[in-house]
Design an enzyme around this catalytic site. Structure first.
Site, short mmCIF file in Angstrom:
data_model
loop_
_atom_site.label_atom_id
_atom_site.label_comp_id
_atom_site.label_asym_id
_atom_site.label_seq_id
_atom_site.Cartn_x
_atom_site.Cartn_y
_atom_site.Cartn_z
N LYS A 247 0.89 -1.18 -0.29
CA LYS A 247 -0.17 -0.01 -0.36
C LYS A 247 1.11 1.41 0.52
O LYS A 247 1.01 1.93 -0.64
CB LYS A 247 -0.67 -0.14 1.51
CG LYS A 247 -1.85 1.49 1.88
CD LYS A 247 -2.80 1.34 0.98
CE LYS A 247 -3.35 3.46 0.51
NZ LYS A 247 -3.76 3.92 -0.08
N LYS B 146 1.79 12.68 4.68
CA LYS B 146 1.93 11.45 5.10
C LYS B 146 2.39 10.49 4.61
O LYS B 146 3.39 9.40 5.23
CB LYS B 146 0.92 11.72 6.33
CG LYS B 146 0.86 10.23 7.64
CD LYS B 146 -0.38 10.00 7.55
CE LYS B 146 -1.08 9.02 6.42
NZ LYS B 146 -2.12 8.40 6.87
#
Lengths: 295, 295, 295, 295
Positions: free
Chosen positions: D169, D238
């Site tokens: 991911k 992030k």
């Protein structure tokens, strides 16, 4: 000694004036004639064609770039017309490829050639304190040494192959650019945390970086004053391009040079070319919007 | 004066020994006890817990990193046990975030705090010639100045807020890393063109870059000798990380710091951590396969 | 229609063969004669000079680079000898500067010119499924459209100024290089954490990146098999250079293009040029020493 | 089946609603209660503490980041209170380090754990067409497969170790960021040469890059419209940070990820956080001052 000097920008003029002051018989030529006047008043003989400046024992050249060099020396026929007894001392910052080509062109014609790029800005040149790299036959370098010493505080012999001096000059200017970017980013970090660039750079250039390369540019960055240009932005961009080209030719990755090119390109995109290349500090500050924060 | 010193690595030991030589009454503590022996032989009093070293007029600390600082000072309870009359002078290179936190933690407890990171390697520390940054209340800095002067050749006041000294230290170490990368890439370019790193760097560090930061690392790069480490690779990596973290917090893009992190990471991936961080020059040479060419 | 085709590398040959198969009367020429044989067997007329291939209604060219284009079209006199009724459709990937120069050179001589660079590898060309960009006068593009449709599945009109098509081609190849570097680094990260490049890229090219640009290169990276080259490393390096040059001319910083140049240069320094440019994945893996870890 | 769902942002709400629509008995909880209303109206049972949502056969979680995960699952005691028969399926994008830690924390307590991060934006989630990565014991993945299939169009088994799914991911989101930066810079190049971003990207996303990852962001870049955010700038920043952290831990240089971090940081410094992360295209255009040129 009877010598010639072609290429009379800020650097060339300062260097030629020191040859005159040292008592040499100097003939000068420049593409745009205005630049010759101050030298004439010092005693230089001004001529209207480059080849007439090339009739002494030594010809010095300080032309702006590869193109000017090719125009005058090769296409313009200067080299073809030179006497074999004349030594050509070339101070220009040129590409490694042209440096090799010029070495061949001189050798073919039996003309002695010394590549002698310099470190130092116009004020250093005026004071006769340049660092002069010199690559060519040791015997020839010794012959011109007294002349070089009139212009520089130290002569650095770099071996026989002329292009060696040019590589060192190009790699050295790349290091200068890196020093500026380093001060630019580090100052941006300090400013964001409330320490002014002036305070930060005073510590740095008073301690670890107490060297001319840093101290001069630190003053500009601390004052955020980039005019008049000591070394103009487009010239800095050109020189980083010379490093990248020299690296590409021999397949040497130089990520830091690539980063400098991008910072300089961003400075150029901002529109004002008539600034010192340490304006990279403005680019770093702008990326972080420091001026908006400090309002 | 009666003082304590905790954290006796190569730097801390050299600094503490100069306090002893200057005639101060020095109590020392270190996590691993071996490091205290040489100091004991010079006259230091060795204690078995940090809090016993904190009972003099001034406590100096030179711990390895944020974690060590937190373990000893906060989690370990040292700060809670300190007398309000004691001044804490912290020489460690720590993050800006921890620097601010420590300023608060001291203020809350009424303990005077001076952030005093230093520039200089262990040999410079041993000679008592460090450059010492000092941020904190001016009155307190003046009180400890004679002690700092026993360890450093110059004290640089950086204002009241302790973290200002830490920001300058972090930004300065970033500049050091940039200087190394700059020499690393420029030397690779010179080598590819037949000029040895030694010849190239001799010119550079004798002219534009005649500064301690360059001369020391140039020697290592010219000799391709990175052991013993003057400043170890993992510490350099840590310090560039401190710059990136300080920049991220306030949104300051630092592309050059990112580039340094990648070079250091590539050096670390090569497996040997026990080398000087100027081993970045090997990374630059390896990318261009210079060693294979020069066989 | 009676047409000519010059430049018969893997791409040009495949494209010319589709013109023949569509029933056109095709005359072909190539600098090295061997390449013409398979086309001759399909029915092409082979000639010994470029100008004899330029005597039909349309001349197609697919030469290797700027230099080949200059040699044949300008220095070689091909353009000077062309009939004003002939349309020149140029499929080559050339610099924006040459694209503008060629537009002028054609206009001066009254020759219709269409810049028509293509997206697709030789197998796509052979299948007649290229994407063909086309910039030039709309009327002229409409006239050659049936011919273009014999070679491509879709024609993308890009406006009147020919260089617009070349800019899009150059920017598109830059995006391809970026896609490769992105897979290269992301796969290195996955591999370091124990997920094979094949497993990782299967997910990616089956989901978010289910596009031809990714799927083709992902197969090579997953198999670590870079020969035979679909698009050779030196060509990729040349094309990223075209992007950087086009950007420099108009002062557009492209940090990602600079990063690609460094990765490609590092791949070239490793010595093997006869590999696909997706060998950038090996560079990323080598920086992290992944092969040594996985032994 | 009786299941729970905690973390009801745009993604979590859409996913939970598909579980309800598939006929499952769904209990939901969110830190801020407002988000639960639409689900209640669909038939969800709303509870006031996370542990009451964890009393079914399966607990799904889609919390915002590492900190939220730690707060609720570990510090908040949710994991300690869970029944051993319950399977925890965690959809959040978290760090590799936390992924490993969570695997251990579940194993220690005998609770089955599946890491199941997803690819797809809220509209894709609402349509039940997510791509769902799933790592954990194959038997457990098979048990929850019908539930996952209510939310996604395809389930990608990634092996036993849960962190494998998280690595994929993270590496995938890094590739997304790279795709955006690639379009951003290539579009800036095209615009400087007079080709609009819309025209350029239409060709690219209609040919080589005909993939969802490109088409969605290309629309935003072409329209220069970055609100409302599909994937907000701070989240993108992030996620690139997660890639850099995962790379640092195992010493994998990722220069492209570093470049993305700088572009995102520059976008964040501009002040507006409430924009899509494809606003990187504005950064690239600003560096070249394109808007000023086009006035």
């Amino acid at each position: 000694m009877k010598v010639g000097f072609i290429g009379l920008g800020a650097m060339g003029s300062a260097m030629a004036s020191n040859l005159i002051k040292a008592g040499h018989d100097v003939t000068v030529w420049n593409r745009s004639p205005g630049a010759t006047e101050p030298l004439a008043s010092l005693g230089a003989k001004v001529v209207r064609s480059a080849d007439r400046a090339a009739q002494g024992e030594v010809l010095f050249s300080m032309l702006a770039n590869d193109q000017a060099m090719r125009d005058v020396l090769l296409a313009g026929g200067l080299l073809d017309g030179m006497d074999q007894g004349t030594v050509h001392v070339n101070h220009a910052t040129i590409s490694v490829a042209l440096a090799k080509e010029l070495a061949d062109e001189h050798a073919t014609r039996g003309i002695q050639y010394v590549a002698a790029p310099v470190f130092g800005r116009p004020d250093v040149a005026a004071a006769g304190k340049l660092n002069i790299l010199a690559a060519g036959k040791p015997m020839i370098i010794e012959r011109v040494r007294p002349l070089l010493e009139a212009m520089g505080s130290r002569i650095w012999p770099m071996g026989d192959a002329p292009e060696r001096a040019n590589v060192v000059k190009i790699a050295g200017n790349f290091m200068l650019g890196a020093a500026i970017e380093s001060m630019a980013e580090a100052s941006a970090l300090a400013r964001a945390h409330g320490v002014s660039a002036a305070d930060f750079l005073e510590v740095m250039t008073g301690t670890l970086f107490a060297a001319p390369a840093y101290q001069g540019y630190a003053r500009l960055i601390a004052a955020q004053r980039y005019k008049p240009a000591g070394f103009a932005l487009p010239l800095g961009y050109k020189d980083i391009g010379l490093a990248l080209t020299a690296a590409d030719a021999l397949r040497v990755p130089l990520p830091l040079a690539g980063l400098l090119r991008d910072s300089l390109l961003e400075a150029l995109a901002a529109g004002d070319e008539d600034v010192d290349w340490s304006v990279m500090a403005e680019v770093a500050a702008r990326r972080a919007r420091l001026d908006e924060r400090e309002l």
